[in-house]
Design an enzyme around this catalytic site. Structure first.
Site, mmCIF file in Angstrom:
data_model
loop_
_atom_site.group_PDB
_atom_site.id
_atom_site.type_symbol
_atom_site.label_atom_id
_atom_site.label_comp_id
_atom_site.label_asym_id
_atom_site.label_seq_id
_atom_site.Cartn_x
_atom_site.Cartn_y
_atom_site.Cartn_z
ATOM 1 C CB ILE A 147 28.891 33.684 45.281
ATOM 2 C CG1 ILE A 147 29.439 35.072 45.630
ATOM 3 C CG2 ILE A 147 28.346 33.638 43.861
ATOM 4 C CD1 ILE A 147 28.440 36.187 45.583
ATOM 5 N NE ARG A 227 40.090 37.061 41.123
ATOM 6 C CZ ARG A 227 39.048 37.758 41.551
ATOM 7 N NH1 ARG A 227 37.871 37.618 40.954
ATOM 8 N NH2 ARG A 227 39.159 38.605 42.563
ATOM 9 C CD GLU A 256 40.011 39.569 34.342
ATOM 10 O OE1 GLU A 256 39.902 40.574 35.066
ATOM 11 O OE2 GLU A 256 39.449 38.499 34.591
ATOM 12 C CG HIS A 275 36.761 40.977 36.610
ATOM 13 N ND1 HIS A 275 37.946 40.356 36.890
ATOM 14 C CD2 HIS A 275 36.023 40.877 37.755
ATOM 15 C CE1 HIS A 275 37.947 39.901 38.135
ATOM 16 N NE2 HIS A 275 36.775 40.208 38.669
ATOM 17 C CB ALA A 277 29.879 39.081 37.275
#
Ligand code: GLV
Length: 314
Positions: A147, A227, A256, A275, A277
């Site tokens: 990424i 995270r 979460e 959460h 993305a």
């Protein structure tokens, strides 16, 4: 061979799996309790949030394929202690994830978070809505994995300079300076935007706390798509309230779902997303072919792709 899949699959995905393993029995469900009851027969499990009870009750389990990239939520003692192979879906998230990060970077920099609040209140405020520029600034990427590289490529198109950290430093395309994890302070001090693209491991848990946030420029933004527990949330809330940094965009959280009473919801210099993305409607169209590639390898006894090093944690 029985494969338990805890995911929302379309018929075309099931057909793709069947084409690779016509003999396999597929047990597909989106119900976690049902997954637990089906688990004892499974040789392979597929999903991102497989219940620990399912794994504990599966004596025949040989391989878990995560439909997510991060597997911190899957490395239960049952998985670590037994010879269960774990593979991830790393590599499928680049487009939605990078587009999400850029949406966050541009929104913060161009002050869209502020403008949207003004719009809701039918207010015209030119002065408060004037944004900055990404071009000419420095993007610091913590975690130059798949990424990170894809982010760097896009940042260069925005005329940004890119620096970052990598566990085992080696030249990375589009990145001017690649530092080891010990170079964290330097990246924090120099960057106008810091993006966290790290996995959650014992080394990264709590990595960004008060000391680190105070090293950042007061004009800088922090973006977390790794995270939640990598950032000490209480310190971040203070940093945002007291102006140690200019703003943050967060997709991941210590807890979460983010509890409704979290002070993060009230901060005007923050953009929160739940959460999502790395997700888009095309998610499974990328996740299932990768699983199928690995399933073919598994059946032929060949090495699998994206095997997790359980000691390392990713
Ligand atoms: C999502 O958070 C993932 O790890 O794929």
């Amino acid at each position: 061979m029985k494969i338990l899949i805890l995911a929302n699959l379309e018929d075309r995905h099931i057909a793709q799996i069947k084409a690779i393993a016509p003999e396999a029995e597929l047990m597909v469900t989106t119900d976690r309790n049902k997954a637990v009851s089906l688990a004892p027969e499974a040789e392979i499990m597929v999903g991102w949030n497989l219940p620990r009870e399912a794994i504990a009750q599966a004596p025949n389990l040989k391989w878990i394929h995560s439909t997510a990239a991060g597997v911190d939520q899957l490395l239960f003692p049952e998985v670590l202690e037994r010879e269960i192979l774990v593979t991830t879906s790393s590599g499928i998230h680049a487009i939605p994830l990078c587009e999400h990060v850029f949406a966050m970077m541009l929104a913060l920099s161009r002050r869209l978070h502020y403008a949207i609040r003004q719009q809701i209140h039918r207010r015209w405020d030119r002065r408060g809505s004037v944004g900055g520029e990404l071009g000419g600034g420095t993007l610091g990427i913590l975690g130059l994995g798949h990424i990170g590289v894809e982010l760097a490529k896009r940042a260069v198109a925005f005329e940004m300079r890119v620096i970052g950290t990598k566990r085992t430093p080696s030249p990375v395309p589009f990145v001017e300076r690649v530092l080891p994890p010990e170079g964290l302070d330097e990246v924090l001090m120099e960057s106008d935007v810091v993006v966290i693209a790290l996995p959650l491991t014992p080394q990264t848990r709590g990595l960004i706390g008060e000391r680190e946030l105070r090293l950042m420029k007061p004009t800088a933004f922090l973006i977390n798509v790794g995270r939640g527990p990598i950032v000490q949330e209480r310190a971040l809330i203070r940093a945002l309230r007291e102006g140690w940094i200019a703003g943050a965009a967060l997709d991941v959280f210590e807890q979460e779902p983010l509890p409704a009473d979290s002070p993060l919801y009230d901060l005007e210099n923050v953009i929160l997303t739940p959460h999502v993305a790395g997700t888009s409607p095309r998610y499974m169209d990328r996740a299932i072919p990768l699983f199928c590639e690995n399933l073919g390898r598994y059946l032929r006894g060949e090495p699998l792709l994206n095997v997790v090093d359980k000691k390392r944690g990713y």
